[in-house]
Design an enzyme around this catalytic site. Structure first.
Site, PDB file in Angstrom:
ATOM      1  N   ARG A   1       0.850  -1.190   0.000  1.00  0.00           N
ATOM      2  CA  ARG A   1       0.000   0.000   0.000  1.00  0.00           C
ATOM      3  C   ARG A   1       0.889   1.243   0.000  1.00  0.00           C
ATOM      4  NH1 ARG A   1      -2.694  -3.316   3.894  1.00  0.00           N
ATOM      5  NH2 ARG A   1      -4.841  -3.828   3.295  1.00  0.00           N
TER       6      ARG A   1
ATOM      7  N   HIS B   1      -2.720   2.679  -6.336  1.00  0.00           N
ATOM      8  CA  HIS B   1      -3.610   1.565  -5.998  1.00  0.00           C
ATOM      9  C   HIS B   1      -3.793   0.628  -7.182  1.00  0.00           C
ATOM     10  CE1 HIS B   1      -6.089  -0.191  -2.946  1.00  0.00           C
ATOM     11  NE2 HIS B   1      -7.127  -0.281  -3.748  1.00  0.00           N
TER      12      HIS B   1
ATOM     13  N   LYS C   1      -2.755  -2.185   8.150  1.00  0.00           N
ATOM     14  CA  LYS C   1      -3.948  -1.621   8.770  1.00  0.00           C
ATOM     15  C   LYS C   1      -4.175  -2.290  10.123  1.00  0.00           C
ATOM     16  CE  LYS C   1      -6.573  -0.065   4.748  1.00  0.00           C
ATOM     17  NZ  LYS C   1      -7.841  -0.170   3.998  1.00  0.00           N
TER      18      LYS C   1
ATOM     19  N   TYR D   1      -9.646 -10.747  -7.582  1.00  0.00           N
ATOM     20  CA  TYR D   1      -8.565 -10.982  -8.550  1.00  0.00           C
ATOM     21  C   TYR D   1      -8.722 -12.317  -9.273  1.00  0.00           C
ATOM     22  CZ  TYR D   1      -6.692  -7.064  -6.013  1.00  0.00           C
ATOM     23  OH  TYR D   1      -6.547  -5.830  -5.440  1.00  0.00           O
TER      24      TYR D   1
ATOM     25  N   HIS E   1      -5.067  -8.124   3.358  1.00  0.00           N
ATOM     26  CA  HIS E   1      -6.527  -8.009   3.414  1.00  0.00           C
ATOM     27  C   HIS E   1      -7.059  -8.667   4.682  1.00  0.00           C
ATOM     28  CE1 HIS E   1      -6.927  -7.591  -1.252  1.00  0.00           C
ATOM     29  NE2 HIS E   1      -6.679  -6.441  -0.660  1.00  0.00           N
TER      30      HIS E   1
ATOM     31  N   ARG F   1      -0.960  -1.686  -7.340  1.00  0.00           N
ATOM     32  CA  ARG F   1      -1.166  -2.753  -6.342  1.00  0.00           C
ATOM     33  C   ARG F   1      -2.111  -3.817  -6.919  1.00  0.00           C
ATOM     34  NH1 ARG F   1      -1.791  -4.111  -0.679  1.00  0.00           N
ATOM     35  NH2 ARG F   1      -3.977  -4.312  -0.093  1.00  0.00           N
TER      36      ARG F   1
END
Length: 360
Positions: A204, A304, A228, A339, A330, A307
């Protein structure tokens, strides 16, 4: 390792909280250790829209900050539906955006009803109108989302062509423009390493700019990042990314005249004769990607999207969704599943070859 945007985001969050009712600040403080300041800032921005709407509709008088908690308890289903219609038809928010803002409100109201307590151990809200409101049905399938994304990311040989464009072709294209060419020559190793690292790891933007020199493990080809939720993780990257990173580090100190105390991996160029070198900001990385993407002929590319490009290629070559989920950081495997719906030119070519007549 440092997150250069963390303190800045926290200050912005505090400024926004000063405009909002006291119970919002209490809720945000409750969430502060669980969610990033950037996410909480977005929550508060959604609350500001909601409370401003209440005042504009004369559902409450006075200042937004002074809206009493009792008024939330008295809100009707019709009032909330009117707010959602306002988001959709007047602000022209898409269904996904309306759902996101409704989710933020549901979370706040749930806290006020089920977690927060008064001094006499009673809930702040006895009635929670948001519990009666349903999300908009998301009619967009993963396959539809994947198809929309497909034309905006790098596929096939575009990965290497874009990297080589930054490493060499952009300079050739701008030889006649002295200012652009000189700035490119100064930063080409750094910029190539940045793009190569994203394409070779799926990091990220916040993770990339937060990297310090000692976060790179050169023997294991991985980087220590803060994901995160403030979770530390080691993320692997490609051999190509390692090569480009080492090329950049070979010139980092001489080209940028870096102070020994500055441990940031990616450094900004000096601006002006008295300019100082510092950690490259997230916005600076966004701008350099925009610049190269436009010149490459694919202006839809962003950090992004790079990514996404990595994730698409990883899935096509490795086909291991749980590993990809961990690599991308994630929290939900459903996010990673998109994906699996993106078409890949290499796979299509292989299938097409099955229909070709065989030589006798």
């Amino acid at each position: 390792m440092k997150n250069p945007n963390k303190q800045e985001n926290f200050k912005k969050l505090q400024l926004l909280l000063n405009e909002l009712p006291w119970y919002v600040e209490e809720y945000i403080n409750h969430k502060l250790r669980k969610l990033s300041t950037a996410s909480l800032f977005n929550y508060c921005h959604d609350y500001k829209i909601f409370f401003n709407w209440m005042i504009s509709e004369q559902l409450c008088n006075g200042n937004m900050k002074d809206i009493p908690i009792e008024r939330l308890e008295q809100m009707t289903v019709i009032e909330v539906e009117n707010f959602l219609n306002y988001l959709h038809y007047q602000l022209e928010n898409k269904e996904l955006t309306v759902n996101r803002k409704l989710s933020a409100l549901k979370s706040l109201f749930n806290y006020l009803q089920n977690k927060a307590e008064t001094p006499d151990l009673k809930p702040y809200l006895n009635r929670n109108v948001m519990a009666k409101i349903e999300f908009n049905e998301n009619k967009e399938t993963m396959e539809t989302r994947a198809n929309k994304m497909e034309g905006k990311i790098l596929l096939g040989d575009e990965y290497e062509r874009f990297r080589l464009f930054i490493a060499h072709d952009f300079g050739e294209m701008n030889k006649e423009n002295t200012k652009t060419y000189n700035f490119y020559q100064l930063n080409k190793e750094r910029d190539t390493a940045i793009i190569s690292l994203i394409l070779g790891s799926g990091l990220r933007l916040s993770e990339l700019v937060g990297l310090d020199l000692d976060d790179i493990d050169f023997s294991k080809y991985c980087a220590r990042v803060i994901r995160k939720g403030n979770k530390e993780q080691f993320v692997f990257f490609s051999q190509t990314a390692m090569n480009d990173l080492q090329d950049y580090l070979a010139v980092r100190n001489t080209k940028y005249d870096v102070d020994k105390q500055n441990k940031a991996l990616f450094i900004s160029a000096r601006i002006g004769p008295k300019g100082t070198t510092r950690r490259l900001t997230a916005r600076a990385v966004e701008k350099l990607v925009e610049k190269y993407a436009a010149a490459f002929g694919k202006p839809s590319l962003s950090v992004h999207k790079l990514r996404h490009s990595f994730a698409t290629r990883y899935h096509a070559e490795i086909n291991d969704v749980p590993k990809l989920r961990r690599q991308l950081g994630h929290s939900s495997i459903q996010t990673t599943m998109i994906y699996t719906h993106i078409k890949n030119d290499d796979l299509k070519i292989a299938v097409d070859k099955m229909d070709m007549p065989k030589e006798q």
